[in-house]
Design a protein around this motif. Structure first.
Motif, PDB file in Angstrom:
ATOM      1  N   LEU A  12       1.632 -22.926  27.378  1.00  0.00           N
ATOM      2  CA  LEU A  12       1.570 -23.573  26.068  1.00  0.00           C
ATOM      3  C   LEU A  12       2.894 -23.360  25.355  1.00  0.00           C
ATOM      4  O   LEU A  12       3.452 -22.260  25.375  1.00  0.00           O
ATOM      5  CB  LEU A  12       0.444 -22.986  25.210  1.00  0.00           C
ATOM      6  N   ALA A  17       1.836 -28.639  26.282  1.00  0.00           N
ATOM      7  CA  ALA A  17       1.042 -27.807  27.191  1.00  0.00           C
ATOM      8  C   ALA A  17       1.302 -28.290  28.608  1.00  0.00           C
ATOM      9  O   ALA A  17       1.570 -29.468  28.833  1.00  0.00           O
ATOM     10  CB  ALA A  17      -0.441 -27.928  26.868  1.00  0.00           C
ATOM     11  N   LEU A  35      -3.267 -28.584  19.937  1.00  0.00           N
ATOM     12  CA  LEU A  35      -2.794 -27.297  20.448  1.00  0.00           C
ATOM     13  C   LEU A  35      -3.720 -26.162  20.016  1.00  0.00           C
ATOM     14  O   LEU A  35      -4.067 -25.288  20.821  1.00  0.00           O
ATOM     15  CB  LEU A  35      -1.366 -27.037  19.971  1.00  0.00           C
ATOM     16  N   GLN A  39      -6.004 -23.811  22.724  1.00  0.00           N
ATOM     17  CA  GLN A  39      -5.309 -22.536  22.862  1.00  0.00           C
ATOM     18  C   GLN A  39      -6.121 -21.464  23.592  1.00  0.00           C
ATOM     19  O   GLN A  39      -5.581 -20.711  24.383  1.00  0.00           O
ATOM     20  CB  GLN A  39      -4.921 -22.025  21.480  1.00  0.00           C
TER      21      GLN A  39
END
Length: 192
Positions: A12, A17, A35, A39
């Motif tokens: 990431l 990503a 994101l 995560q």
């Protein structure tokens, strides 16, 4: 055309990503909202948009089809590229962005880095009717005063969705001042 990816997250970054699909790692640019959603998970499915240029192939990924839809709609505006459309989706959720455009709230668009007054005006001009037709947007007939109320509520920290719902509840009294409209909207928001 790559329409979606499903695989394990390998890396990431701040706005990207790497998704491993069958042993191949795809670098996908994502909004900050996407994101934050991906995560803490190991496997993800992203709806994607592939940008083809002479010097690069770039993938942009979204957790919802709606987010992809508003992203592609933004790209139809001259002068808006994938990076700027992604910046808009990093600042607002897809439904919030649709409401902002449908209500003609240029001030909220100008809060995004890279969006000036001319660009905000172009976005509203080119997309207002299109977004109002294709998205279930509540306040389709918001006037300039309603946009000012939404901007004031946004400055106070309310989301565009909350502000739009509050604006809809304001009585349509032409004699009502802007300050009274803001007070009425705030009173409605405090009840929820």
């Amino acid at each position: 055309m790559i329409a979606s990816l499903k695989g394990k997250i390998e890396l990431l970054g701040t706005d990207w990503a790497v998704v491993n699909v069958g042993g191949v790692g795809y670098k996908v640019f994502v909004s900050t909202a996407t994101l934050s959603q991906i995560q803490n998970i190991s496997e993800v499915k992203l709806f994607t948009y592939l940008q083809v240029r002479e010097d690069a192939l770039s993938l942009f990924g979204f957790t919802t089809f709606e987010e992809l839809g508003i992203f592609e709609t933004m790209l139809s505006v001259s002068g808006i590229g994938p990076k700027l459309a992604l910046a808009l989706l990093s600042s607002f959720k897809a439904d919030e962005l649709a409401i902002i455009i449908a209500t003609g709230n240029e001030a909220m668009l100008c809060t995004v880095s890279g969006i000036g007054k001319k660009t905000a005006s172009r976005i509203v001009l080119e997309l207002k009717d299109k977004v109002a037709r294709s998205w279930a947007v509540t306040p389709l007939t918001a006037g300039a005063a309603d946009s000012e109320v939404m901007a004031a509520l946004g400055a106070l920290g309310y989301s565009a969705t909350e502000a739009a719902k509050a604006v809809v509840s304001i009585p349509k009294d032409p004699a009502m001042s802007l300050e009274d409209k803001i007070k009425y909207a705030l009173a409605g928001l405090s009840k929820t």
